[in-house]
Design an enzyme around this catalytic site. Structure first.
Site, short mmCIF file in Angstrom:
data_model
loop_
_atom_site.label_atom_id
_atom_site.label_comp_id
_atom_site.label_asym_id
_atom_site.label_seq_id
_atom_site.Cartn_x
_atom_site.Cartn_y
_atom_site.Cartn_z
N GLN A 67 25.38 -35.84 42.29
CA GLN A 67 24.44 -36.92 42.56
C GLN A 67 23.31 -37.05 41.54
OE1 GLN A 67 23.28 -36.49 46.74
NE2 GLN A 67 25.03 -37.79 47.28
N ASP A 113 22.20 -41.70 34.22
CA ASP A 113 22.06 -41.66 35.67
C ASP A 113 20.65 -42.02 36.12
OD1 ASP A 113 23.86 -40.73 37.99
OD2 ASP A 113 21.94 -39.77 38.44
N ARG A 162 29.74 -54.75 46.95
CA ARG A 162 30.50 -53.51 46.82
C ARG A 162 29.66 -52.59 45.94
NH1 ARG A 162 33.06 -50.58 42.40
NH2 ARG A 162 34.74 -49.31 43.25
N ASP A 215 29.26 -49.66 43.69
CA ASP A 215 30.04 -48.77 42.85
C ASP A 215 29.42 -47.37 42.85
OD1 ASP A 215 32.12 -48.55 40.54
OD2 ASP A 215 30.28 -47.78 39.63
N GLU A 266 31.65 -47.54 47.53
CA GLU A 266 32.73 -46.73 46.94
C GLU A 266 32.40 -45.25 47.12
OE1 GLU A 266 35.12 -46.00 42.75
OE2 GLU A 266 32.96 -46.34 42.74
N ASN A 313 43.29 -50.59 44.20
CA ASN A 313 42.11 -51.26 43.66
C ASN A 313 42.17 -51.21 42.14
OD1 ASN A 313 41.15 -48.73 42.86
ND2 ASN A 313 39.20 -48.92 43.90
N ARG A 324 41.15 -55.89 52.13
CA ARG A 324 40.98 -56.50 50.81
C ARG A 324 42.30 -56.42 50.07
NH1 ARG A 324 37.15 -53.19 47.12
NH2 ARG A 324 39.03 -51.93 46.97
#
Length: 494
Positions: free
Chosen positions: A169, A178, A206, A208, A245, A308, A343
């Site tokens: 993260q 980041d 959405r 990402d 996501e 996807n 989807r």
């Protein structure tokens, strides 16, 4: 006591916002999103009006709208490397985007934007130029177009241990700079970007790389977004639909359950398992318990898909357009089975992982061209225009809010089931014929199989099935048939 009441009020308000972020804001009985990957805004506007609305699609996921880096050869992934939040890309400019959103909303098609909140562009030698002409120095974390500087990012580090939450993260995903979403300034710029899109009429986002951001930071950002724009037909106090996501194969350090309270989550296990089943590595009979019985998220929390834009390029179990018979069977099951927020993918042809979208000699994305059957030409695949797929979008609309019943299987790879008394689906993934008298649950009459043909002026161009007074019909799917699926519903009664 007052403090307790205030805390309870804030807690309930937060829960209400989170629940609202699971609502896709669809029109009527429509309930399927299509990802028009790398399409231009003007082409999407026309597709909404000419094809998607007449066939009952609910919404479009569009490629990232913000200015991105220009990478040699123009690979698709350059769209995922932001330079600024200016709305200029190879898909078009802000005026064209706004026009597309308005025109799609006017015909009941909602727009969901793929947004990049985790990072900016990765390393680039010297000064990089974006699609709006903005200059940046990614190696110095300098993005004047926002503006961002080094203080707005986490310290540079690589993700070398995917079991280390800090690295996942806070370090740089494949070298992408980041952002520090815990910073008030960064939060304000991200909220400003998303609010501008809401003002233009989008229905949601959405998100990402959501697992690479702390859920509490995302919660703050989501909670501080504006309500959807009522001038685009949204009800008062409606919230943006959020789907995030989060790649979670199980036993991940950062799990999908950290995010499913904030909005829907992309259910990658669905994609992997449906691919295994229809590739023949798992018998279709086991799909009777599909959904939470397979360890998936609750239905209203799961954004579901066969493939996807990322995993269709990977080796493995995931199906894509290159295996058309299995792909169409998997998609039919996906859209017929009552699980998830569906989807479907609309791709362009690719030979390798980096293949760019169809483009001319000047590297401008070219518009799709259509054949006599409505299918796409000139490098666009357009699975959503395959009859076997758009017909199942109509099936899903026709059977909305009905339960699955009358499951039948042959103990192997032939299955069938009803959706209330409104729809029936049968699939044959065996190397021998399916020939069986089955309960379709439909009212008596003759029904057009919407997979093999269409109902035009009261006549069926493909196979049809006569249903008797008991709801039974003779179902035949030959092993050598082109599709391996048969679908009947009340809106396709001859």
């Amino acid at each position: 006591m007052i403090k307790f009441a205030l805390a309870l009020t804030l807690c309930l308000a937060g829960a209400s916002l989170s629940l609202a972020q699971h609502n896709p804001q669809w029109w009527g009985n429509r309930n399927t999103i299509v990802h028009l990957f790398e399409w231009k805004w003007a082409d999407i506007a026309e597709e909404c009006e000419d094809f998607l609305a007449p066939r009952g699609f609910a919404g479009v996921q569009v490629s990232p709208v913000n200015e991105n880096i220009i990478s040699p050869g123009r690979p698709w992934w350059e769209r995922y490397q932001p330079i600024s939040y200016k709305l200029t890309t190879r898909s078009g400019n802000e005026e064209e985007f706004a026009d597309m959103v308005r025109r799609c909303n006017d015909v009941g098609i909602r727009i969901y934007v793929d947004v990049l909140l985790n990072h900016m562009s990765g390393d680039f030698d010297g000064v990089a130029v974006g699609t709006a002409g903005t200059e940046a120095e990614p190696s110095k974390k300098s993005f004047p177009g926002v503006p961002y500087s080094a203080q707005d990012f986490h310290p540079s580090c690589e993700i070398t241990d995917w079991n280390d939450r800090y690295q996942v993260q806070n370090c740089e995903l494949v070298g992408l700079k980041d952002l520090n979403q815990h910073s008030d300034y960064v939060r304000s710029k991200l909220i400003e970007f998303l609010d501008h899109l809401i003002e233009l009429g989008v229905a949601g986002f959405r998100v990402d790389a959501a697992k690479h951001m702390a859920s509490e930071d995302l919660e703050y950002i989501y909670d501080n977004l504006s309500n959807l724009n009522i001038e685009h037909g949204f009800p008062h106090n409606a919230r943006a639909f959020i789907f995030q996501e989060v790649i979670d194969h199980g036993h991940e350090t950062v799990s999908r359950e950290e995010y499913n309270g904030l909005g829907a989550v992309t259910e990658f296990r669905f994609s992997e398992e449906i691919g295994r089943a229809f590739r023949g590595n798992n018998a279709l009979k086991w799909l009777q318990s599909w959904g939470t019985g397979w360890g998936f998220l609750d239905s209203d929390q799961a954004l579901t898909f066969v493939d996807n834009h990322d995993n269709q390029r990977d080796q493995g179990s995931v199906l894509n357009y290159k295996s058309p018979k299995q792909y169409k069977m998997a998609t039919a099951f996906h859209l017929a089975y009552p699980y998830g927020i569906s989807r479907v993918m609309s791709s362009f042809a690719f030979d390798d992982h980096d293949t760019p979208p169809p483009q001319d000699a000047q590297e401008n994305i070219i518009s799709p061209e259509f054949g006599e059957d409505g299918g796409c030409l000139n490098g666009w695949i357009c699975e959503h225009r395959w009859r076997q797929i758009y017909a199942m979008v109509g099936f899903k609309n026709a059977v909305r809010d009905t339960e699955l019943s009358e499951w039948w299987d042959n103990g192997d790879n032939q299955i069938a089931f009803c959706r209330g008394n409104k729809g029936f689906l049968a699939i044959n993934n065996n190397l021998y014929d399916l020939s069986q008298e089955l309960n379709t649950c439909l009212p008596a009459g003759e029904y057009c199989d919407v997979i093999s043909g269409s109902l035009i002026d009261g006549a069926c161009t493909g196979k049809s099935v006569r249903v008797n007074e008991r709801g039974y019909g003779y179902i035949h799917i030959g092993a050598d048939e082109f599709d391996g699926v048969l679908a009947l519903h009340v809106d396709a009664k001859v």
